[in-house]
Design a protein around this motif. Sequence first.
Motif, mmCIF file in Angstrom:
data_model
loop_
_atom_site.group_PDB
_atom_site.id
_atom_site.type_symbol
_atom_site.label_atom_id
_atom_site.label_comp_id
_atom_site.label_asym_id
_atom_site.label_seq_id
_atom_site.Cartn_x
_atom_site.Cartn_y
_atom_site.Cartn_z
ATOM 1 N N VAL A 137 0.858 -1.184 0.000
ATOM 2 C CA VAL A 137 0.000 0.000 0.000
ATOM 3 C C VAL A 137 0.892 1.231 0.000
ATOM 4 O O VAL A 137 1.770 1.380 0.863
ATOM 5 C CB VAL A 137 -0.938 0.007 1.221
ATOM 6 N N VAL A 138 0.689 2.098 -0.980
ATOM 7 C CA VAL A 138 1.486 3.314 -1.090
ATOM 8 C C VAL A 138 0.886 4.441 -0.257
ATOM 9 O O VAL A 138 1.598 5.200 0.408
ATOM 10 C CB VAL A 138 1.623 3.731 -2.563
ATOM 11 N N GLY A 139 -0.433 4.560 -0.272
ATOM 12 C CA GLY A 139 -1.083 5.633 0.480
ATOM 13 C C GLY A 139 -2.582 5.554 0.313
ATOM 14 O O GLY A 139 -3.118 4.763 -0.480
ATOM 15 N N ALA A 140 -3.301 6.366 1.069
ATOM 16 C CA ALA A 140 -4.761 6.416 1.021
ATOM 17 C C ALA A 140 -5.204 7.866 1.143
ATOM 18 O O ALA A 140 -4.520 8.691 1.769
ATOM 19 C CB ALA A 140 -5.370 5.564 2.126
ATOM 20 N N GLN A 141 -6.359 8.172 0.540
ATOM 21 C CA GLN A 141 -6.882 9.540 0.555
ATOM 22 C C GLN A 141 -8.398 9.497 0.500
ATOM 23 O O GLN A 141 -8.984 8.710 -0.258
ATOM 24 C CB GLN A 141 -6.341 10.332 -0.636
ATOM 25 N N ALA A 142 -9.030 10.321 1.307
ATOM 26 C CA ALA A 142 -10.493 10.443 1.291
ATOM 27 C C ALA A 142 -10.886 11.419 0.188
ATOM 28 O O ALA A 142 -10.488 12.593 0.213
ATOM 29 C CB ALA A 142 -11.003 10.923 2.642
ATOM 30 N N LEU A 143 -11.654 10.946 -0.801
ATOM 31 C CA LEU A 143 -12.077 11.777 -1.926
ATOM 32 C C LEU A 143 -13.428 12.421 -1.698
ATOM 33 O O LEU A 143 -13.725 13.476 -2.260
ATOM 34 C CB LEU A 143 -12.130 10.942 -3.203
ATOM 35 N N ALA A 144 -14.275 11.785 -0.909
ATOM 36 C CA ALA A 144 -15.607 12.303 -0.611
ATOM 37 C C ALA A 144 -16.029 11.757 0.736
ATOM 38 O O ALA A 144 -15.276 11.025 1.395
ATOM 39 C CB ALA A 144 -16.605 11.927 -1.715
ATOM 40 N N GLN A 145 -17.230 12.088 1.149
ATOM 41 C CA GLN A 145 -17.686 11.655 2.466
ATOM 42 C C GLN A 145 -17.804 10.142 2.558
ATOM 43 O O GLN A 145 -17.665 9.578 3.643
ATOM 44 C CB GLN A 145 -19.035 12.307 2.780
ATOM 45 N N LYS A 146 -18.041 9.481 1.418
ATOM 46 C CA LYS A 146 -18.186 8.031 1.419
ATOM 47 C C LYS A 146 -17.208 7.337 0.477
ATOM 48 O O LYS A 146 -17.393 6.170 0.159
ATOM 49 C CB LYS A 146 -19.610 7.634 1.024
ATOM 50 N N THR A 147 -16.176 8.026 0.030
ATOM 51 C CA THR A 147 -15.253 7.456 -0.955
ATOM 52 C C THR A 147 -13.816 7.614 -0.478
ATOM 53 O O THR A 147 -13.404 8.711 -0.088
ATOM 54 C CB THR A 147 -15.422 8.134 -2.331
ATOM 55 N N VAL A 148 -13.065 6.508 -0.521
ATOM 56 C CA VAL A 148 -11.658 6.508 -0.144
ATOM 57 C C VAL A 148 -10.860 5.850 -1.273
ATOM 58 O O VAL A 148 -11.263 4.801 -1.797
ATOM 59 C CB VAL A 148 -11.421 5.750 1.179
ATOM 60 N N ARG A 149 -9.749 6.470 -1.631
ATOM 61 C CA ARG A 149 -8.873 5.922 -2.665
ATOM 62 C C ARG A 149 -7.634 5.345 -2.007
ATOM 63 O O ARG A 149 -6.966 6.016 -1.219
ATOM 64 C CB ARG A 149 -8.496 6.995 -3.676
ATOM 65 N N VAL A 150 -7.311 4.079 -2.343
ATOM 66 C CA VAL A 150 -6.126 3.409 -1.833
ATOM 67 C C VAL A 150 -5.227 3.081 -3.019
ATOM 68 O O VAL A 150 -5.683 2.474 -3.999
ATOM 69 C CB VAL A 150 -6.492 2.131 -1.051
ATOM 70 N N ALA A 151 -3.950 3.459 -2.939
ATOM 71 C CA ALA A 151 -2.993 3.239 -4.035
ATOM 72 C C ALA A 151 -1.993 2.170 -3.635
ATOM 73 O O ALA A 151 -1.555 2.093 -2.477
ATOM 74 C CB ALA A 151 -2.270 4.538 -4.378
ATOM 75 N N PHE A 152 -1.634 1.317 -4.617
ATOM 76 C CA PHE A 152 -0.653 0.246 -4.424
ATOM 77 C C PHE A 152 0.540 0.492 -5.344
ATOM 78 O O PHE A 152 0.455 1.298 -6.284
ATOM 79 C CB PHE A 152 -1.275 -1.121 -4.714
ATOM 80 N N ASP A 153 1.621 -0.239 -5.091
ATOM 81 C CA ASP A 153 2.815 -0.067 -5.920
ATOM 82 C C ASP A 153 2.787 -0.895 -7.189
ATOM 83 O O ASP A 153 3.706 -0.812 -8.002
ATOM 84 C CB ASP A 153 4.074 -0.397 -5.107
ATOM 85 N N GLU A 154 1.754 -1.720 -7.381
ATOM 86 C CA GLU A 154 1.586 -2.506 -8.602
ATOM 87 C C GLU A 154 0.109 -2.850 -8.747
ATOM 88 O O GLU A 154 -0.671 -2.729 -7.791
ATOM 89 C CB GLU A 154 2.432 -3.783 -8.547
ATOM 90 N N PRO A 155 -0.335 -3.258 -9.947
ATOM 91 C CA PRO A 155 -1.747 -3.628 -10.117
ATOM 92 C C PRO A 155 -2.137 -4.770 -9.187
ATOM 93 O O PRO A 155 -1.375 -5.711 -8.967
ATOM 94 C CB PRO A 155 -1.827 -4.041 -11.591
ATOM 95 N N VAL A 156 -3.354 -4.679 -8.646
ATOM 96 C CA VAL A 156 -3.826 -5.659 -7.666
ATOM 97 C C VAL A 156 -5.216 -6.146 -8.048
ATOM 98 O O VAL A 156 -5.888 -5.565 -8.903
ATOM 99 C CB VAL A 156 -3.858 -5.058 -6.242
ATOM 100 N N VAL A 157 -5.620 -7.233 -7.397
ATOM 101 C CA VAL A 157 -6.970 -7.776 -7.529
ATOM 102 C C VAL A 157 -7.481 -8.065 -6.120
ATOM 103 O O VAL A 157 -6.705 -8.228 -5.174
ATOM 104 C CB VAL A 157 -6.997 -9.061 -8.387
ATOM 105 N N VAL A 158 -8.802 -8.124 -6.011
ATOM 106 C CA VAL A 158 -9.436 -8.428 -4.725
ATOM 107 C C VAL A 158 -10.154 -9.763 -4.886
ATOM 108 O O VAL A 158 -11.288 -9.815 -5.379
ATOM 109 C CB VAL A 158 -10.420 -7.324 -4.313
ATOM 110 N N PRO A 159 -9.509 -10.866 -4.529
ATOM 111 C CA PRO A 159 -10.166 -12.174 -4.680
ATOM 112 C C PRO A 159 -11.301 -12.347 -3.681
ATOM 113 O O PRO A 159 -11.504 -11.526 -2.772
ATOM 114 C CB PRO A 159 -9.019 -13.155 -4.411
#
Length: 444
Positions: free
Chosen positions: A142-164
């Motif tokens: 995980v590189v970092g996280a940021q709140a974009l809106a009241q109900k939205t959070v963006r999480v950045a990774f150092d490479e493409p990921v999937v959520v199994p």
Amino acid sequence: MSIELPALYVDSIALLATTPRLVLINRDPSPGETGVPINATLALELVDTGPDGVDRATARVWVDGVLAFEGGAPIEIAAAFAGPLAGVTQAADTLRVVLHPVVPLASLATVHVRVLAQTVGGAASLVEVYSFVAEDRTAPRVVGAQALAQKTVRVAFDEPVVVPTGATFVLTPKSAPAVPVVVASVSIEGRIALLTLDTEMTPDVLHEVVAVGVTDLFGNVILGPYDRASFTGFRPARPATRRFDLWRMLPKHNRRDDHTGDLFRFIACLQEVTDLLLADVDHWPDIFDLERAPETFVDLILRDLGNPFPFELDTMGKRRLASVLVEMYRQKGTAKGIQNAIRFFLGIDISAITPFNADTLYLGESELGVDWVLGPSDRFARYAFNVEVARILTVRERQQLRAIVEYLKPAHTHFVDLVEPIPPILPNHWELGLSDLGETTDLH
């Protein structure tokens, strides 16, 4: 000096294909291969296509600049590459070398192999370099996280990921008072994960997001402590001059008597609800503004305006209609209003709106029901009209045009005919020896 030949004939062509005497074959991993297992062996074969054979004493193999095999040394394979599967085999014209690295290759490492050898007697030599790429065994971070809106959070990774299946994100407030939040849905696009929360997060409160079970494209599961990041709760934009601090609104003696801080924490809970209500009030222009309102609210605006047209429109068409519908009401009952509405919905400029004229009766010639019909009464004809267009319409366009005219025309008038251009008549032409006048051709 140049010579011009009148013609040139080639009787035969002999194609002679030549190959090097000493060749490198059966390389495993092969040149340019990717995703090579980190514990793989490195194998190659030197072959002499001539009669001499490979001179084992001249053979050398370097792996990433390290001498891994030397044919003339007492110990032919270096210790770092002398795993259980390593070995050297020589036949009459072939020398096979297998290197087994004791330490596995690094994840995603680009491995360069350089091979040097000669034939017996030195008649032919070989110098060749190739490379391959090891598999990805590095877990994402995980590189970092940021709140974009009241109900939205963006999480950045150092490479493409999937959520199994079974993977999730957990959000935890790190201070109080704060509302607990749960991730309702996750959207992945490359290295970015967008988290939608079930409720609004508490503004300005430090939160921590933890990625549980998230993997990269090669199945490497994220590991701690690189599976988490901290961010500040989203604070909606507000006017710079607004002052709506409930704690400051309390009498000073109440604030001075709050030795335990319980009153402050209670007011902080009320302050959060108040800020959310004010944020909703600030977003009100985004609801009634035709250019920014969501499509659902555009539908409600049209319903509130009493939209009489049942046509299916896209979002942009709905916004345009809502902006001109009141003006259409003002022009209802006029020829200009009919023309503007048809142009708006169908993109068609009508040629004219003309009075209705019944078929003319010619005494001694016209036949009732054949080339003449009984006309309407004078009162009907006085308020009847036709609409003329410059091109032939489709069935759907005819239906929509009639619906528009019927709604916008004055109530006491009668829309009779939609006059379209007559399709050009293609006469039958003569074909000599085949056509019969009046049967398969027309005189024109």
